[in-house]
Design a protein around this motif. Sequence first.
Motif, PDB file in Angstrom:
ATOM      1  N   ALA A  39      -4.334 -17.707  -8.133  1.00 16.03           N
ATOM      2  CA  ALA A  39      -3.595 -17.708  -6.883  1.00 16.03           C
ATOM      3  C   ALA A  39      -4.536 -17.772  -5.681  1.00 16.03           C
ATOM      4  N   GLU A  40      -3.986 -18.271  -4.599  1.00 15.32           N
ATOM      5  CA  GLU A  40      -4.713 -18.414  -3.350  1.00 15.32           C
ATOM      6  C   GLU A  40      -4.103 -17.460  -2.323  1.00 15.32           C
ATOM      7  N   VAL A  41      -4.947 -16.842  -1.502  1.00 10.18           N
ATOM      8  CA  VAL A  41      -4.443 -15.982  -0.432  1.00 10.18           C
ATOM      9  C   VAL A  41      -3.755 -16.875   0.599  1.00 10.18           C
ATOM     10  N   ALA A  42      -2.445 -16.668   0.765  1.00  8.58           N
ATOM     11  CA  ALA A  42      -1.650 -17.482   1.684  1.00  8.58           C
ATOM     12  C   ALA A  42      -1.235 -16.701   2.924  1.00  8.58           C
ATOM     13  N   HIS A  43      -1.291 -15.380   2.844  1.00  8.79           N
ATOM     14  CA  HIS A  43      -0.873 -14.509   3.941  1.00  8.79           C
ATOM     15  C   HIS A  43      -1.747 -13.267   3.905  1.00  8.79           C
ATOM     16  N   LEU A  44      -2.175 -12.837   5.063  1.00  4.63           N
ATOM     17  CA  LEU A  44      -3.058 -11.678   5.130  1.00  4.63           C
ATOM     18  C   LEU A  44      -2.790 -10.945   6.429  1.00  4.63           C
ATOM     19  N   ASP A  45      -2.450  -9.671   6.340  1.00  2.00           N
ATOM     20  CA  ASP A  45      -2.346  -8.850   7.541  1.00  2.00           C
ATOM     21  C   ASP A  45      -2.882  -7.459   7.225  1.00  2.00           C
ATOM     22  N   ALA A  46      -2.735  -6.537   8.140  1.00  6.34           N
ATOM     23  CA  ALA A  46      -3.318  -5.200   7.974  1.00  6.34           C
ATOM     24  C   ALA A  46      -2.714  -4.430   6.807  1.00  6.34           C
ATOM     25  N   ASN A  47      -1.477  -4.775   6.413  1.00  8.18           N
ATOM     26  CA  ASN A  47      -0.787  -4.001   5.387  1.00  8.18           C
ATOM     27  C   ASN A  47      -0.542  -4.722   4.074  1.00  8.18           C
ATOM     28  N   SER A  48      -0.589  -6.059   4.073  1.00 10.14           N
ATOM     29  CA  SER A  48      -0.210  -6.789   2.861  1.00 10.14           C
ATOM     30  C   SER A  48      -1.003  -8.072   2.691  1.00 10.14           C
ATOM     31  N   PHE A  79      -8.114 -16.162  -6.348  1.00  7.12           N
ATOM     32  CA  PHE A  79      -8.182 -14.952  -7.154  1.00  7.12           C
ATOM     33  C   PHE A  79      -7.420 -15.155  -8.457  1.00  7.12           C
ATOM     34  N   THR A  80      -7.776 -14.362  -9.453  1.00  6.95           N
ATOM     35  CA  THR A  80      -6.948 -14.206 -10.638  1.00  6.95           C
ATOM     36  C   THR A  80      -6.113 -12.961 -10.397  1.00  6.95           C
ATOM     37  N   VAL A  81      -4.807 -13.096 -10.545  1.00  7.33           N
ATOM     38  CA  VAL A  81      -3.896 -11.969 -10.341  1.00  7.33           C
ATOM     39  C   VAL A  81      -3.196 -11.687 -11.661  1.00  7.33           C
ATOM     40  N   ASP A  82      -3.299 -10.445 -12.108  1.00  5.84           N
ATOM     41  CA  ASP A  82      -2.593  -9.985 -13.301  1.00  5.84           C
ATOM     42  C   ASP A  82      -1.489  -9.046 -12.846  1.00  5.84           C
ATOM     43  N   LEU A  83      -0.245  -9.503 -12.981  1.00  6.19           N
ATOM     44  CA  LEU A  83       0.922  -8.685 -12.663  1.00  6.19           C
ATOM     45  C   LEU A  83       1.285  -7.904 -13.918  1.00  6.19           C
ATOM     46  N   LEU A  84       1.223  -6.578 -13.835  1.00 12.67           N
ATOM     47  CA  LEU A  84       1.400  -5.718 -15.000  1.00 12.67           C
ATOM     48  C   LEU A  84       2.847  -5.243 -15.088  1.00 12.67           C
ATOM     49  N   LEU A  85       3.497  -5.572 -16.200  1.00 12.74           N
ATOM     50  CA  LEU A  85       4.882  -5.180 -16.426  1.00 12.74           C
ATOM     51  C   LEU A  85       4.968  -4.263 -17.631  1.00 12.74           C
ATOM     52  N   ASN A  86       5.971  -3.409 -17.632  1.00 16.22           N
ATOM     53  CA  ASN A  86       6.227  -2.576 -18.810  1.00 16.22           C
ATOM     54  C   ASN A  86       4.989  -1.773 -19.198  1.00 16.22           C
ATOM     55  N   GLU A  87       4.398  -1.087 -18.216  1.00 15.89           N
ATOM     56  CA  GLU A  87       3.182  -0.301 -18.443  1.00 15.89           C
ATOM     57  C   GLU A  87       2.072  -1.150 -19.062  1.00 15.89           C
ATOM     58  N   ALA A  88       1.917  -2.355 -18.540  1.00 12.17           N
ATOM     59  CA  ALA A  88       0.888  -3.320 -18.940  1.00 12.17           C
ATOM     60  C   ALA A  88       1.074  -3.873 -20.350  1.00 12.17           C
ATOM     61  N   PRO A 141      12.180  -7.912  -4.482  1.00 13.56           N
ATOM     62  CA  PRO A 141      11.460  -6.632  -4.411  1.00 13.56           C
ATOM     63  C   PRO A 141      11.252  -6.110  -5.827  1.00 13.56           C
ATOM     64  N   PHE A 142      10.041  -5.674  -6.112  1.00 11.47           N
ATOM     65  CA  PHE A 142       9.729  -5.305  -7.484  1.00 11.47           C
ATOM     66  C   PHE A 142       8.636  -4.242  -7.491  1.00 11.47           C
ATOM     67  N   VAL A 143       8.861  -3.175  -8.225  1.00  9.57           N
ATOM     68  CA  VAL A 143       7.881  -2.102  -8.340  1.00  9.57           C
ATOM     69  C   VAL A 143       7.005  -2.374  -9.557  1.00  9.57           C
ATOM     70  N   ALA A 144       5.735  -2.629  -9.288  1.00  2.00           N
ATOM     71  CA  ALA A 144       4.768  -2.891 -10.360  1.00  2.00           C
ATOM     72  C   ALA A 144       3.370  -2.775  -9.760  1.00  2.00           C
ATOM     73  N   ASN A 145       2.378  -2.904 -10.599  1.00  2.00           N
ATOM     74  CA  ASN A 145       0.990  -2.950 -10.154  1.00  2.00           C
ATOM     75  C   ASN A 145       0.400  -4.292 -10.533  1.00  2.00           C
ATOM     76  N   ALA A 146      -0.665  -4.654  -9.824  1.00  5.49           N
ATOM     77  CA  ALA A 146      -1.386  -5.887 -10.128  1.00  5.49           C
ATOM     78  C   ALA A 146      -2.877  -5.619 -10.039  1.00  5.49           C
ATOM     79  N   HIS A 147      -3.618  -6.301 -10.897  1.00  2.09           N
ATOM     80  CA  HIS A 147      -5.074  -6.320 -10.807  1.00  2.09           C
ATOM     81  C   HIS A 147      -5.450  -7.665 -10.193  1.00  2.09           C
ATOM     82  N   VAL A 148      -6.344  -7.618  -9.220  1.00  2.00           N
ATOM     83  CA  VAL A 148      -6.736  -8.824  -8.492  1.00  2.00           C
ATOM     84  C   VAL A 148      -8.252  -8.940  -8.559  1.00  2.00           C
ATOM     85  N   LEU A 149      -8.753 -10.108  -8.991  1.00  2.00           N
ATOM     86  CA  LEU A 149     -10.204 -10.292  -9.060  1.00  2.00           C
ATOM     87  C   LEU A 149     -10.593 -11.712  -8.693  1.00  2.00           C
ATOM     88  N   ASN A 150     -11.811 -11.835  -8.165  1.00  2.00           N
ATOM     89  CA  ASN A 150     -12.317 -13.168  -7.821  1.00  2.00           C
ATOM     90  C   ASN A 150     -13.596 -13.467  -8.585  1.00  2.00           C
TER      91      ASN A 150
END
Length: 125
Positions: A73-82, A56-65, A12-21
């Motif tokens: 990365a490839e979408v491996a799991h998809l549901d209504a919330n995650s 997608f390209t996923v940028d996981l932002l740490l330490n205030e970017a 479990p980790f609190v962070a933000n990510a930018h996701v683009l295709n």
Amino acid sequence: MVDDRRIFSRIPFVANAHVLNTEGDVYLNCRVIDVSLNGLLISRPDNWSGKLTDNFTVDLLLNEAQIVIKMQAEVAHLDANSIGFHCKLIDLDSITHLKKLVELNLADEGLLYRELSALVDMPEN
């Protein structure tokens, strides 16, 4: 009961990510739920239009970017919330930061090395 075949520990980790295709879809500041050596899980953005197996390209932002873990990365799991992403390609600097992040959050060093070994031994898709 669900058959959990997970090889990699989720941290479990609190962070933000930018996701683009490649089509230009951009999802900024997605809330990260957890990470592993093999991917990450984010909260699903309201305007999400991706599908399973989309890349997608996923940028996981740490330490205030100040640190960015960048992965293809490839979408491996998809549901209504995650949305779960499986890492397909990651550069050396990013995997070094990801390893450190997992190492700091896993209490068992032996488990870390087993997971690293499993990552190295995985067949390429």
